[in-house]
Design a protein around this motif. Structure first.
Motif, PDB file in Angstrom:
ATOM      1  N   GLY A  34      37.532  47.439  28.824  1.00 24.65           N
ATOM      2  CA  GLY A  34      37.654  48.892  28.906  1.00 24.65           C
ATOM      3  C   GLY A  34      36.373  49.602  29.315  1.00 24.65           C
ATOM      4  O   GLY A  34      36.321  50.821  29.335  1.00 24.65           O
ATOM      5  N   GLY A  35      35.319  48.842  29.614  1.00 23.25           N
ATOM      6  CA  GLY A  35      34.087  49.437  30.099  1.00 23.25           C
ATOM      7  C   GLY A  35      33.035  49.715  29.043  1.00 23.25           C
ATOM      8  O   GLY A  35      31.991  50.283  29.339  1.00 23.25           O
ATOM      9  N   LEU A  36      33.294  49.321  27.811  1.00 24.07           N
ATOM     10  CA  LEU A  36      32.294  49.493  26.756  1.00 24.07           C
ATOM     11  C   LEU A  36      31.405  48.252  26.703  1.00 24.07           C
ATOM     12  O   LEU A  36      31.795  47.182  27.160  1.00 24.07           O
ATOM     13  CB  LEU A  36      32.978  49.719  25.410  1.00 24.07           C
ATOM     14  N   ASP A  37      30.227  48.394  26.142  1.00 21.70           N
ATOM     15  CA  ASP A  37      29.270  47.299  26.095  1.00 21.70           C
ATOM     16  C   ASP A  37      28.849  47.042  24.646  1.00 21.70           C
ATOM     17  O   ASP A  37      27.771  47.475  24.226  1.00 21.70           O
ATOM     18  CB  ASP A  37      28.061  47.639  26.964  1.00 21.70           C
ATOM     19  N   PRO A  38      29.692  46.334  23.888  1.00 22.48           N
ATOM     20  CA  PRO A  38      29.319  46.061  22.498  1.00 22.48           C
ATOM     21  C   PRO A  38      28.170  45.067  22.439  1.00 22.48           C
ATOM     22  O   PRO A  38      28.089  44.141  23.245  1.00 22.48           O
ATOM     23  CB  PRO A  38      30.595  45.464  21.896  1.00 22.48           C
TER      24      PRO A  38
END
Length: 122
Positions: A34-38
């Motif tokens: 989804g484009g997040l960078d955890p």
């Protein structure tokens, strides 16, 4: 043709949602897709649960705990809110996971990223 459709339908119903650490891995994968960078997950010692890990996503503190059942995860929402504390955040059960998010650095004033974290959860 009907037989093939029936076989496909049965196979689709047979897939169970991931549980345990596989559920946590699926959550992180969904966030990345989804484009997040955890960041990397690290074990967390907390009163919220026994199998919890923490990370940072877009400057938000995130706690992900795994439970044996959906009911246990749901019951952990209030302790999750205590982990969030007096800051903006949320704690929600998603399947056998509890996801708690705290905006302790005022990085998400509109709540858009917090909302996205929950929407992306499988």
């Amino acid at each position: 043709m009907r037989y093939l459709a029936l076989v496909i339908a049965i196979a689709a119903c047979g897939k169970a949602a991931p549980t345990g650490s596989a559920a946590r891995d699926a959550l992180v994968a969904a966030w990345k897709t989804g484009g997040l960078d955890p960041g990397a997950l690290a074990p967390a010692k907390t009163d919220v649960g026994k199998d919890c890990q923490t990370t940072t996503v877009a400057k938000l503190d995130v706690l992900v705990c795994v439970y044996g059942s959906e009911a246990d995860a749901k019951a952990a929402e209030d302790p999750g809110l205590k982990w969030v504390g007096d800051t903006t955040g949320a704690a929600r059960a998603k399947g056998t996971l509890l996801i708690a998010v705290a905006d302790r650095h005022a990085a998400d004033p509109t709540g858009k990223t917090i909302n996205q974290l929950y929407k992306l959860a499988p």
